[in-house]
Write an enzyme that holds these catalytic residues in place. Structure first.
Site, PDB file in Angstrom:
ATOM      1  N   SER A 125       0.815  -1.214   0.000  1.00 12.66           N
ATOM      2  CA  SER A 125       0.000   0.000   0.000  1.00 12.66           C
ATOM      3  C   SER A 125       0.851   1.266   0.000  1.00 12.66           C
ATOM      4  CB  SER A 125      -0.938   0.018   1.212  1.00 12.66           C
ATOM      5  OG  SER A 125      -1.851  -1.052   1.173  1.00 12.66           O
TER       6      SER A 125
ATOM      7  N   CYS B   5      -9.391  -1.688   3.135  1.00 11.72           N
ATOM      8  CA  CYS B   5      -8.557  -0.606   2.604  1.00 11.72           C
ATOM      9  C   CYS B   5      -8.973  -0.265   1.165  1.00 11.72           C
ATOM     10  CB  CYS B   5      -7.085  -0.997   2.709  1.00 11.72           C
ATOM     11  SG  CYS B   5      -5.918   0.318   2.285  1.00 11.72           S
TER      12      CYS B   5
ATOM     13  N   HIS C  14      -7.123  -1.488   8.895  1.00 17.09           N
ATOM     14  CA  HIS C  14      -6.436  -2.771   8.731  1.00 17.09           C
ATOM     15  C   HIS C  14      -6.663  -3.672   9.945  1.00 17.09           C
ATOM     16  CE1 HIS C  14      -4.133  -1.985   5.022  1.00 17.09           C
ATOM     17  NE2 HIS C  14      -4.358  -0.734   5.371  1.00 17.09           N
TER      18      HIS C  14
ATOM     19  N   GLU D  51      -6.061  -6.682  10.190  1.00 17.78           N
ATOM     20  CA  GLU D  51      -4.946  -7.633  10.320  1.00 17.78           C
ATOM     21  C   GLU D  51      -3.767  -7.039  11.072  1.00 17.78           C
ATOM     22  OE1 GLU D  51      -3.523  -5.075   7.037  1.00 17.78           O
ATOM     23  OE2 GLU D  51      -5.474  -5.815   7.688  1.00 17.78           O
TER      24      GLU D  51
END
Length: 384
Positions: free
Chosen positions: A50, A275, A359, A361
């Site tokens: 990203s 995202c 995010h 994660e």
């Protein structure tokens, strides 16, 4: 005797300059300069796709204390265009460290600068918004004068704007592949998925490895497909669910991904986006996106779950957001940022699909919002 590092220069497109020392590869790099407020996780940040074509400023003053290892990476290489820090410790202290940060940056060909006032730089970016910049690493002994500064500013001005850039296909895999690796545990390392309950097709717009690991942790065999994969090819794989990954750049030029997501969601396949995937799902559902002033980049962002009232601290990394004013009846907000009120989560009212801007994660960051992966699994169970 302390090593004498080569000089380096950071120049912004508005003419603001910072002199420091080079701590990475020699050469020059350009990109959009952003700031990240995370205290740890520099290795994960550098390798997060990203950050493609972005120069990352880390606001925490000491970066590199624990060195670099071969496991805490989110991709096979560094994707950040460059790195800006205040101070690089001379001594690394961690039992997992394989090399110092500076050695890793040099190996990866990443241009980086240290020894500048990152607080001043962050204030500039906060005031003016994210802008393009150029880092130049000079040969040892170079005297950085007006000519060098002017050339760096000109390079920053010439760099393309992030708005309008389709970078998902730049960082995406070239071919499909299977993923079965599970999360890292002390004394074991990464594991391997033994028995899969679900088959998930994950679109790779710049997917982070920890996302795939968390899906595998929950019994999902994951087939990762390139960003430009048509929906028809996904249907042939007969997935129980489809995941739309994170990624860099502007979502609006990704018409191929928007079209595929629309077809998959309309077919009733359980879908989860993160995202860039969140933005693509919103665009596929008729909403619009906009470029933020300086975006959200950090691991301390409070987000409110509008369904439960729960507030979670989340990891964030995005420069675009979904415009709430453009939501149709088929979308409802599920999460909002408590920093600026921007949309953080959406759910379709007519299909088994939802998405989150941040995010869950982590990697790096808190795991407060990890329950969204469980929600995705629950959707697949309902449809089984």
């Amino acid at each position: 005797m302390l090593p004498v590092l080569p000089p380096a220069l950071l120049a912004l497109a508005d003419g603001t300059t910072f002199l420091g020392t080079s701590i990475g590869a020699p050469g020059r790099t350009v990109g959009e300069v952003v700031f990240n407020t995370a205290l740890t996780g520099y290795q994960e940040i550098l390798t997060d796709p990203s950050y493609c074509r972005q120069i990352v400023t880390l606001t925490y003053p000491h970066i590199g204390n624990v060195g670099v290892n071969e496991e805490d990476v989110e991709a096979a290489k560094v994707h950040a265009a460059g790195l800006v820090i205040k101070d690089l410790p001379l001594r690394v202290s961690n039992f997992r460290a394989a090399m110092p940060l500076s050695q890793y940056l040099e190996r990866e060909g990443t241009v980086a600068i240290a020894g500048i006032d990152t607080r001043r730089l962050t204030r500039v970016l906060r005031t003016t918004g994210a802008q393009n910049g150029c880092i130049v690493s000079f040969a040892p002994g170079t005297v950085v004068g007006e000519a060098e500064i002017a050339a760096a500013v000109a390079a920053a001005k010439a760099a393309p704007s992030m708005a309008g850039l389709d970078l998902a296909q730049v960082v995406s895999a070239d071919a499909p592949y299977e993923w079965t690796e599970t999360s890292w545990q002390l004394g074991r390392g990464h594991g391997t998925l033994a028995d899969a309950e679900f088959h998930v097709v994950a679109y790779d717009f710049g997917v982070k490895r920890n996302i795939l690991r968390l899906l595998a942790d929950r019994g999902c065999r994951v087939t990762v497909v390139p960003a430009r994969t048509p929906a028809a090819e996904v249907f042939k794989l007969k997935p129980d669910g489809v995941f739309l990954s994170n990624g860099p750049g502007d979502p609006e030029p990704c018409d191929y991904a928007i079209a595929a997501a629309r077809e998959i969601i309309d077919a009733g396949v359980p879908t989860f986006g993160i995202c860039l995937g969140h933005q693509i799902m919103a665009l596929a559902s008729g909403a619009k996106t906009f470029k933020m002033k300086f975006g959200h980049h950090g691991a301390n962002h409070p987000v409110k779950d509008l369904d439960s009232g729960r507030v979670s601290i989340t990891s964030q990394n995005h420069g675009f957001a979904v415009d709430e004013k453009t939501l149709g009846a088929n979308l409802r907000p599920t999460h909002v940022s408590l920093f600026d009120g921007t949309l953080q989560g959406l759910a379709r009212t007519d299909r088994p699909a939802f998405c989150f801007q941040g995010h869950p994660e982590a990697s790096p960051g808190p795991h407060d919002i990890g329950y969204l992966f469980d929600r995705f699994v629950a959707l697949m169970q309902e449809r089984a």
